[in-house]
Design a protein around this motif. Structure first.
Motif, PDB file in Angstrom:
ATOM      1  N   LEU A 116      27.433  34.651  46.470  1.00  0.00           N
ATOM      2  CA  LEU A 116      27.909  34.539  45.083  1.00  0.00           C
ATOM      3  C   LEU A 116      29.004  33.486  44.990  1.00  0.00           C
ATOM      4  N   PRO A 117      29.012  32.691  43.929  1.00  0.00           N
ATOM      5  CA  PRO A 117      30.057  31.674  43.792  1.00  0.00           C
ATOM      6  C   PRO A 117      31.396  32.294  43.416  1.00  0.00           C
ATOM      7  N   ALA A 118      32.466  31.570  43.716  1.00  0.00           N
ATOM      8  CA  ALA A 118      33.778  31.987  43.240  1.00  0.00           C
ATOM      9  C   ALA A 118      33.835  31.792  41.730  1.00  0.00           C
ATOM     10  N   PRO A 119      34.497  32.681  41.006  1.00  0.00           N
ATOM     11  CA  PRO A 119      34.544  32.540  39.550  1.00  0.00           C
ATOM     12  C   PRO A 119      35.354  31.318  39.131  1.00  0.00           C
ATOM     13  N   GLY A 120      34.971  30.726  38.014  1.00  0.00           N
ATOM     14  CA  GLY A 120      35.720  29.600  37.481  1.00  0.00           C
ATOM     15  C   GLY A 120      36.951  30.034  36.715  1.00  0.00           C
ATOM     16  N   ALA A 121      36.895  31.247  36.129  1.00  0.00           N
ATOM     17  CA  ALA A 121      38.019  31.772  35.363  1.00  0.00           C
ATOM     18  C   ALA A 121      38.051  33.286  35.521  1.00  0.00           C
ATOM     19  N   VAL A 122      39.252  33.837  35.520  1.00  0.00           N
ATOM     20  CA  VAL A 122      39.423  35.285  35.618  1.00  0.00           C
ATOM     21  C   VAL A 122      40.409  35.725  34.528  1.00  0.00           C
ATOM     22  N   PRO A 123      39.918  36.038  33.329  1.00  0.00           N
ATOM     23  CA  PRO A 123      40.803  36.476  32.237  1.00  0.00           C
ATOM     24  C   PRO A 123      41.308  37.898  32.480  1.00  0.00           C
ATOM     25  N   VAL A 124      42.615  38.067  32.476  1.00  0.00           N
ATOM     26  CA  VAL A 124      43.239  39.351  32.787  1.00  0.00           C
ATOM     27  C   VAL A 124      43.973  39.879  31.553  1.00  0.00           C
ATOM     28  N   PRO A 125      43.791  41.144  31.194  1.00  0.00           N
ATOM     29  CA  PRO A 125      44.510  41.701  30.044  1.00  0.00           C
ATOM     30  C   PRO A 125      45.995  41.917  30.362  1.00  0.00           C
TER      31      PRO A 125
END
Length: 461
Positions: free
Chosen positions: A165-174
């Motif tokens: 699986l690729p690394a995520p491009g963005a990780v939106p955190v609340p």
């Protein structure tokens, strides 16, 4: 706005992380959560070397998340309680976690499932996060696990391993409260009687960034020679990736795919070692008691000579290759597999000391120490595990001549013997006057007598 939680345990990475990937697919916001588990500290597994490596890994993980617009959320306490608290604070519906195999991990998962369910939330386990082939995916007819490596390996080689699986491009955190990234000293027990000694001076740096740098270097050259040089103690030709696999800074699945793509005898030999790791995980998943009890009892009446055990721990047995291995362990918090086997065989079969004594000492120092590989490798060496030749004894003199023929490894770790050449493995043949000038002890046991004692105790004669 849907929120999910990716609970990091033994998967401290962004590349090829099934739990994080699934959490991001589940919701618009994700809480990348790590709980500094006070239960681990009380159980005696939070030792200085692993705490230092863990602190590095968490700082690196946080930096990688921040580069993608997110951050690592840190809490301290009971993992179940803190995870449920974060889920309530953020309204998270699902918690994603890499599945474990130890009794501690399974109980933690059971508690999480129950407590989350009581609040109308779900726990989702990801089996192929820690190993390449999930424990339990391969079983022989009528049994719940393979007890011998070779038939397991035949099936393992043909298993269809999931894609990387690729690394995520963005990780939106609340918005959610978080403690700071923990320092090493905050991850170890405190209070009276908790002094576990210093961090090993030669401990490697932790973290996914360092893991991937080492992986690139390994694939670029040394892997090709692994079959021929992997057991060469002086060459130091192993990957040294085991700490990064243990903490999940590197994915076993990705490492398997990349080694197979590399091809060649060295890669095939290395892949076999990855299979051994998966093999041990499926054994312990089926037999959790093997972390502390003999997998195959031999009715041993172990000896408990405190002076001999102390000499072994300090690298003062009088057998240079064993002592070199033990001194490397103390200095680096790590040692190559061949050195581990020699040290373990010497303690359990030459000194005839309970394997649990050695396993605990290794867990106190090894940066890659875990209940799966450490305990089952010790049982293999002791002949109480999955070894099909449980009566074999590794002669340290023969092993030294084979795997350190010029004595380079020994002289590297035993500076008091630095003036000797290959005769470092034949100290008993030196004139008495020459031996007296060395700041090195005589052998604490006679090998012939020790082997005979072991064979009598096991009923092999």
């Amino acid at each position: 706005m849907r929120v999910s939680i990716a609970l990091f345990t033994a998967d401290l990475r962004l590349h090829d992380n099934p739990a994080l990937h699934a959490a991001l697919m589940d919701a618009e916001r994700v809480v990348p959560l790590f709980v500094a588990d006070t239960g681990i500290r009380r159980a005696g597994f939070a030792v200085p070397n692993r705490a230092a490596f863990l602190a590095d890994s968490l700082a690196d993980l946080d930096a990688s998340l921040r580069a993608r617009g997110g951050r690592l959320v840190v809490r301290t306490g009971d993992v179940v309680e803190e995870t449920c608290r974060v889920a309530a604070e953020t309204g998270a519906e699902v918690v994603h976690i890499a599945a474990g195999v130890s009794r501690y991990a399974v109980r933690r998962e059971d508690r999480l499932r129950t407590e989350l369910g009581n609040d109308g939330r779900r726990l989702r386990l990801h089996d192929a996060s820690v190993t390449a082939v999930p424990p339990g995916a391969l079983t022989p007819g009528g049994k719940d696990h393979f007890a011998v490596f070779t038939p397991y390996f035949r099936r393992w080689e043909n298993f269809s391993v999931r894609d990387v699986l690729p690394a995520p491009g963005a990780v939106p955190v609340p918005q959610v409260r978080s403690a700071g990234i923990p320092r090493a000293e905050s991850l170890t027990p405190t209070g009276p009687g908790s002094d576990q000694g210093p961090v090993s001076p030669g401990l490697p740096a932790g973290g996914e960034s360092e893991a991937r740098r080492r992986l690139r270097a390994w694939l670029a050259g040394p892997l090709a020679e692994y079959e021929d040089r992997g057991d060469d103690l002086a060459a130091d030709a192993t990957s040294r990736l085991s700490p990064y696999l243990h903490f999940g800074c590197l994915s076993a699945t990705e490492l398997l795919h990349r080694a197979r793509a590399h091809g060649g005898p060295g890669a095939r030999a290395f892949v076999r070692q990855l299979a051994w790791r998966d093999f041990h995980h499926q054994v312990l998943a089926a037999r959790p008691d093997a972390a502390h009890r003999d997998y195959r009892p031999r009715n041993d009446r172990w000896r408990g000579d405190g002076e001999e055990i102390r000499a072994w721990k300090e690298g003062r047995t009088g057998y240079p290759v064993v002592d070199a291995a033990m001194r490397q362990l103390r200095y680096e918090g790590w040692m190559p597999n061949r050195a581990r086997l020699l040290a373990a065989s010497f303690l359990t079969k030459t000194l005839y000391v309970d394997w649990r004594v050695g396993a605990r000492h290794f867990l106190d120092l090894l940066v890659d120490g875990d209940l799966v590989n450490n305990q089952l490798n010790w049982q293999w060496a002791a002949g109480t595990g999955t070894d099909t030749r449980p009566g074999r004894v590794l002669n340290p003199l023969v092993q030294a001549r084979r795997f350190d023929p010029r004595g380079e490894y020994v002289r590297r770790w035993l500076p008091e013997l630095g003036g000797l050449g290959a005769e470092v493995h034949r100290l008993s043949g030196l004139p008495e006057a020459a031996r007296a000038e060395l700041d090195y002890p005589p052998p604490i046991v006679d090998l012939t007598e020790a082997t005979a004692r072991f064979r009598r105790a096991r009923g092999l004669d």
